[in-house]
Structure formats: structure tokens, C-alpha cells
Scaffold this active site. Structure first.
Site, PDB file in Angstrom:
ATOM      1  N   ARG A   1       0.883  -1.177   0.000  1.00 19.82           N
ATOM      2  CA  ARG A   1       0.000   0.000   0.000  1.00 19.82           C
ATOM      3  C   ARG A   1       0.912   1.216   0.000  1.00 19.82           C
ATOM      4  O   ARG A   1       1.711   1.405   0.925  1.00 19.82           O
ATOM      5  CB  ARG A   1      -0.907  -0.002   1.222  1.00 19.82           C
ATOM      6  CG  ARG A   1      -1.586   1.347   1.424  1.00 19.82           C
ATOM      7  CD  ARG A   1      -2.721   1.315   2.407  1.00 19.82           C
ATOM      8  NE  ARG A   1      -3.870   0.639   1.837  1.00 19.82           N
ATOM      9  CZ  ARG A   1      -5.112   0.735   2.326  1.00 19.82           C
ATOM     10  NH1 ARG A   1      -5.347   1.466   3.400  1.00 19.82           N
ATOM     11  NH2 ARG A   1      -6.102   0.103   1.754  1.00 19.82           N
TER      12      ARG A   1
ATOM     13  N   HIS B   1      -7.166   0.644  -6.574  1.00 20.50           N
ATOM     14  CA  HIS B   1      -7.433  -0.170  -5.380  1.00 20.50           C
ATOM     15  C   HIS B   1      -8.169  -1.445  -5.820  1.00 20.50           C
ATOM     16  O   HIS B   1      -9.328  -1.670  -5.462  1.00 20.50           O
ATOM     17  CB  HIS B   1      -8.256   0.630  -4.375  1.00 20.50           C
ATOM     18  CG  HIS B   1      -8.253   0.066  -2.978  1.00 20.50           C
ATOM     19  ND1 HIS B   1      -7.495  -1.037  -2.615  1.00 20.50           N
ATOM     20  CD2 HIS B   1      -8.910   0.449  -1.844  1.00 20.50           C
ATOM     21  CE1 HIS B   1      -7.687  -1.294  -1.345  1.00 20.50           C
ATOM     22  NE2 HIS B   1      -8.540  -0.426  -0.854  1.00 20.50           N
TER      23      HIS B   1
ATOM     24  N   GLN C   1      -9.972  -3.981  -3.301  1.00 16.44           N
ATOM     25  CA  GLN C   1     -11.272  -3.508  -2.846  1.00 16.44           C
ATOM     26  C   GLN C   1     -12.346  -3.844  -3.875  1.00 16.44           C
ATOM     27  O   GLN C   1     -13.429  -4.326  -3.553  1.00 16.44           O
ATOM     28  CB  GLN C   1     -11.209  -1.989  -2.617  1.00 16.44           C
ATOM     29  CG  GLN C   1     -12.528  -1.383  -2.208  1.00 16.44           C
ATOM     30  CD  GLN C   1     -12.975  -1.828  -0.827  1.00 16.44           C
ATOM     31  OE1 GLN C   1     -12.217  -1.718   0.133  1.00 16.44           O
ATOM     32  NE2 GLN C   1     -14.185  -2.333  -0.709  1.00 16.44           N
TER      33      GLN C   1
ATOM     34  N   ASP D   1     -17.022   7.490  -2.152  1.00 16.90           N
ATOM     35  CA  ASP D   1     -15.777   7.399  -1.380  1.00 16.90           C
ATOM     36  C   ASP D   1     -15.511   8.776  -0.772  1.00 16.90           C
ATOM     37  O   ASP D   1     -16.141   9.768  -1.170  1.00 16.90           O
ATOM     38  CB  ASP D   1     -14.632   6.962  -2.323  1.00 16.90           C
ATOM     39  CG  ASP D   1     -13.327   6.687  -1.597  1.00 16.90           C
ATOM     40  OD1 ASP D   1     -13.346   6.534  -0.352  1.00 16.90           O
ATOM     41  OD2 ASP D   1     -12.273   6.609  -2.265  1.00 16.90           O
TER      42      ASP D   1
ATOM     43  N   CYS E   1     -16.193   1.920   0.113  1.00 18.32           N
ATOM     44  CA  CYS E   1     -15.022   1.107   0.483  1.00 18.32           C
ATOM     45  C   CYS E   1     -14.684   1.234   1.966  1.00 18.32           C
ATOM     46  O   CYS E   1     -14.063   0.346   2.528  1.00 18.32           O
ATOM     47  CB  CYS E   1     -13.830   1.503  -0.372  1.00 18.32           C
ATOM     48  SG  CYS E   1     -13.433   3.262  -0.292  1.00 18.32           S
TER      49      CYS E   1
ATOM     50  N   ARG F   1     -13.648  -8.389   1.747  1.00 16.18           N
ATOM     51  CA  ARG F   1     -12.205  -8.169   1.568  1.00 16.18           C
ATOM     52  C   ARG F   1     -11.449  -9.436   1.991  1.00 16.18           C
ATOM     53  O   ARG F   1     -10.490  -9.860   1.351  1.00 16.18           O
ATOM     54  CB  ARG F   1     -11.720  -6.988   2.417  1.00 16.18           C
ATOM     55  CG  ARG F   1     -12.272  -5.629   1.997  1.00 16.18           C
ATOM     56  CD  ARG F   1     -11.772  -5.203   0.629  1.00 16.18           C
ATOM     57  NE  ARG F   1     -10.324  -5.162   0.535  1.00 16.18           N
ATOM     58  CZ  ARG F   1      -9.549  -4.159   0.952  1.00 16.18           C
ATOM     59  NH1 ARG F   1     -10.083  -3.089   1.484  1.00 16.18           N
ATOM     60  NH2 ARG F   1      -8.230  -4.207   0.813  1.00 16.18           N
TER      61      ARG F   1
HETATM   62  N1  NVA Z   1      -9.742   6.749  -1.799  1.00 13.95           N
HETATM   63  C1  NVA Z   1      -9.443   6.340  -0.457  1.00 13.95           C
HETATM   64  C2  NVA Z   1      -9.690   4.875  -0.292  1.00 13.95           C
HETATM   65  C3  NVA Z   1      -9.413   4.335   1.079  1.00 13.95           C
HETATM   66  C4  NVA Z   1      -9.631   2.858   1.165  1.00 13.95           C
HETATM   67  C5  NVA Z   1      -7.997   6.673  -0.148  1.00 13.95           C
HETATM   68  O1  NVA Z   1      -7.148   6.483  -1.029  1.00 13.95           O
HETATM   69  O2  NVA Z   1      -7.721   7.151   0.947  1.00 13.95           O
HETATM   70  N1   CP Z   2     -11.196   0.034   2.221  1.00 11.49           N
HETATM   71  C1   CP Z   2      -9.947  -0.066   2.693  1.00 11.49           C
HETATM   72  O1   CP Z   2      -8.991  -0.348   1.962  1.00 11.49           O
HETATM   73  O2   CP Z   2      -9.834   0.178   4.031  1.00 11.49           O
HETATM   74  P1   CP Z   2      -8.519   0.366   4.876  1.00 11.49           P
HETATM   75  O3   CP Z   2      -7.903   1.686   4.450  1.00 11.49           O
HETATM   76  O4   CP Z   2      -8.978   0.377   6.293  1.00 11.49           O
HETATM   77  O5   CP Z   2      -7.561  -0.758   4.604  1.00 11.49           O
END
Ligand code: NVA
Ligand code: CP
Length: 310
Positions: free
Chosen positions: A107, A134, A137, A229, A269, A297
Site C-alpha cells: 500500500r 485499489h 477492494q 468514497d 469502500c 475483503r
Molecule cells: N480513496 C481512499 C480509499 C481508502 C480505502 C484513499 O485512497 O484514501
Molecule cells: N477500504 C480499505 O482499503 O480500508 P482500509 O484503508 O482500512 O484498509
């Protein structure tokens, strides 16, 4: 049965429709096993490393628990605790970790960090979220839709809000699976045009329609799925105020969802900001499937790890 052993999972563009459908079916099968109490441990003796340069609740816990349930081991590698945080290169990190591990999830911020890691690693690399994508997800999201609706092809998904990593992976995933997708974003926050083009060209083969609009009302019209989101993703926190102004007409609320099909499902998400991108009434209402989605997930990533690392 398809063989995906050794493959990376970086974005849906790398996978065929059949391969994605195979992963979704595997996720559903693995979920059944888990619910029936069957012990299923195809990854005994295998280890995955989980590199996190951003925060996480769902991704970390579902990968760690999923790997444990599959009989393997997961290592949480926070950027602050590994040498990447002190400037060790991604290529050296990839080559070293390939000598110990059977797979890596990362990540990170720049999407190129994921592709560079994959380029230098000899083991499968899974994108656990980048600024652009992502896909883990979205795999869980389409599993959720399939479970709730019994089909994917021909459904309509409306995505309201930031043209971010979620919007991108949803558009590509929907296009691959024959799901129509309409994205409504305010000016300056549209999805990346190159990714929109990619999704449109995939959609031509699968019969899906990909639409980008300014109008949330147009996007949600007759939708089967409404997705939103956060307005400020991780890494964009300092833009929160400016974004609150730009997105003020893009809240998913009781008024907006009137345009959708009666039996629409609401997805997010998570984490969510109630009262910003979505009203409490919608996210906590009867059409919301957010916790099935979060649960999936676990199952979707167990399928992914089994297919790639088994
Ligand atoms: N768009 C959000 C998704 C989090 C799971 C982010 O990148 O923070
Ligand atoms: N939706 C998702 O990826 O959540 P987290 O940021 O908690 O891992």
C-alpha cells in the site's frame, strides 16, 4: 480451473474477464468453506509481506487474518519500521524480500512504486492501494454485488465523487465484467482521462457503457449500485477544506438515491465520513451493504492469495 500462479495483481487491466470471474467464484467458494467451518489451508508454510506506507484497518486485518486461515503467515511491514523509510531503494527491497517471502502486498502513494516493486520482485506483488488504483477492494465489491444481485452483466453502477483510485479500479473492473458505470465528479476532480479511455475501450468488448458526467442525478438514474468514497483520500488531507466546497453538491443522500432503482445497493469502500460524501440515512439505511462489502475483503483476498501463491 485457471492457473494464475506467480502472477502480480496490480490493476484489472492485467486480467481477462474470465480470470476475474474465476477469482470471484473462488472467493465465493472460499467464503462457503469458511462459513461451514471447513479448514482449508493451501498456503501452509507460505509467507506474505504486507508493506504499508499509508494507514489501514480493513486491508491489514483482512490480509493478516486471511493468510492465517489459509495456513500461512503474514508479516506487517510498516514503512517506518523497514529500511524503505530510510531510503533503501524499492528494487533492492524487492530483490531481498523475494529471497524470504512467497508474496508481497504493498500500500503506497505513487502507483509507480507498485509497478517498480513488481518489476524487481520474483514473487507475486499485490496492489493493496496506490494513488491510482485499489483493485483488491473492487474484487470484494463485485463479489458483494454478485451475492446481492445474482449477476453482474448489464447492471448499472453509479460512482459519485472523487475521480480517485476507487473510481479508476471500479471503472476498469466494471468494464471488464460488463457492468455499466457512470461516474459523476465535480470539475477538477474527474478520473484520469487515460484510465477512462482504457475503460471505454475494454467496455467495447464486453458491451458495458462507461460514462463520465458532472451530474450526480444523471449518474444515479436507474442505478442498481451506488458507490461513493471520501472527498479527501489519504495523502490529500490538507485539501480537505477546498474539497468540501468543491464536492458540496455531490453528497449521496436520500434525495439523490430517489433516482436509482428501488432495490439499489449502496457501497462504500470505507472509512466513511458520514454527513460529507454520504448521509447517515443512506449509509446506515436498508439498502446499504457496506459491512458485507468489508467482510468480503477477507474472502476475496484469500482467493487472490490462493490463486497467486498456491
Ligand atoms: N480513496 C481512499 C480509499 C481508502 C480505502 C484513499 O485512497 O484514501
Ligand atoms: N477500504 C480499505 O482499503 O480500508 P482500509 O484503508 O482500512 O484498509
Amino acid at each position: 480451473q485457471l492457473n494464475l500462479k506467480g502472477r502480480d495483481f496490480i490493476e484489472f487491466t492485467d486480467y481477462s474477464k474470465e480470470e476475474i470471474e474465476y477469482l470471484l467464484q473462488l472467493a465465493i467458494d472460499i467464503k462457503k468453506k469458511q462459513k461451514s467451518g471447513e479448514v482449508y489451508q493451501p498456503l501452509k508454510g507460505k509467507t506474505i509481506g504486507l508493506i504499508f506506507e499509508k494507514s489501514s484497518t480493513r486491508t491489514r486485518v483482512s490480509f493478516e487474518v486471511g493468510m492465517f486461515q489459509l495456513g500461512g503467515h503474514a508479516l506487517f511491514l510498516s514503512k517506518n519500521d523497514i529500511q524503505i523509510g530510510r531510503g533503501e531503494t524499492i528494487s533492492d527491497t524487492a530483490q531481498v524480500l523475494s529471497r524470504y517471502l512467497d508474496g508481497i502486498m504493498i500500500r503506497t502513494f505513487a502507483h509507480s512504486n507498485v509497478t517498480e516493486l513488481a518489476q524487481y520482485a520474483d514473487i507475486p506483488v499485490i496492489n493493496g492501494l496506490s494513488d491510482d488504483a485499489h483493485p483488491c477492494q473492487v474484487l470484494a465489491d463485485f463479489q458483494t454485488v454478485l451475492e446481492h444481485k445474482g449477476q453482474l452483466k448489464g447492471l448499472k453502477m453509479a460512482y459519485i465523487g472523487d475521480g480517485n483510485n476507487m473510481a479508476h479500479s471500479l471503472m476498469l473492473g466494471a468494464a471488464k465484467l460488463g457492468v455499466h458505470v457512470s461516474v459523476a465528479s465535480p470539475e477538477g476532480y474527474e478520473p484520469n482521462p487515460a484510465i477512462v479511455e482504457q475503460a471505454k475501450s475494454i467496455a467495447q468488448e464486453t458491451g458495458s457503457q462507461v460514462v463520465v458526467t458532472r451530474s450526480p442525478e444523471e449518474a444515479v438514474k436507474d442505478a442498481d449500485i451506488i458507490y461513493t468514497d471520501v472527498w479527501a483520500s489519504m495523502g490529500f488531507e490538507e485539501e480537505q477544506q477546498a474539497r468540501e466546497a468543491a464536492f458540496s453538491d455531490y453528497q449521496v443522500n436520500e434525495e439523490l438515491v430517489k433516482g436509482a432503482k428501488k432495490d439499489y445497493i449502496f457501497l462504500h469502500c470505507l472509512p466513511a465520513h458520514r454527513g460529507e460524501e454520504v448521509s447517515e440515512g443512506v449509509i446506515d439505511g436498508p439498502n446499504s451493504a457496506i459491512f458485507d462489502q468489508a467482510e468480503n475483503r477477507l474472502h476475496a483476498q484469500k482467493a487472490l492469495m490462493t490463486a497467486l501463491m498456491g
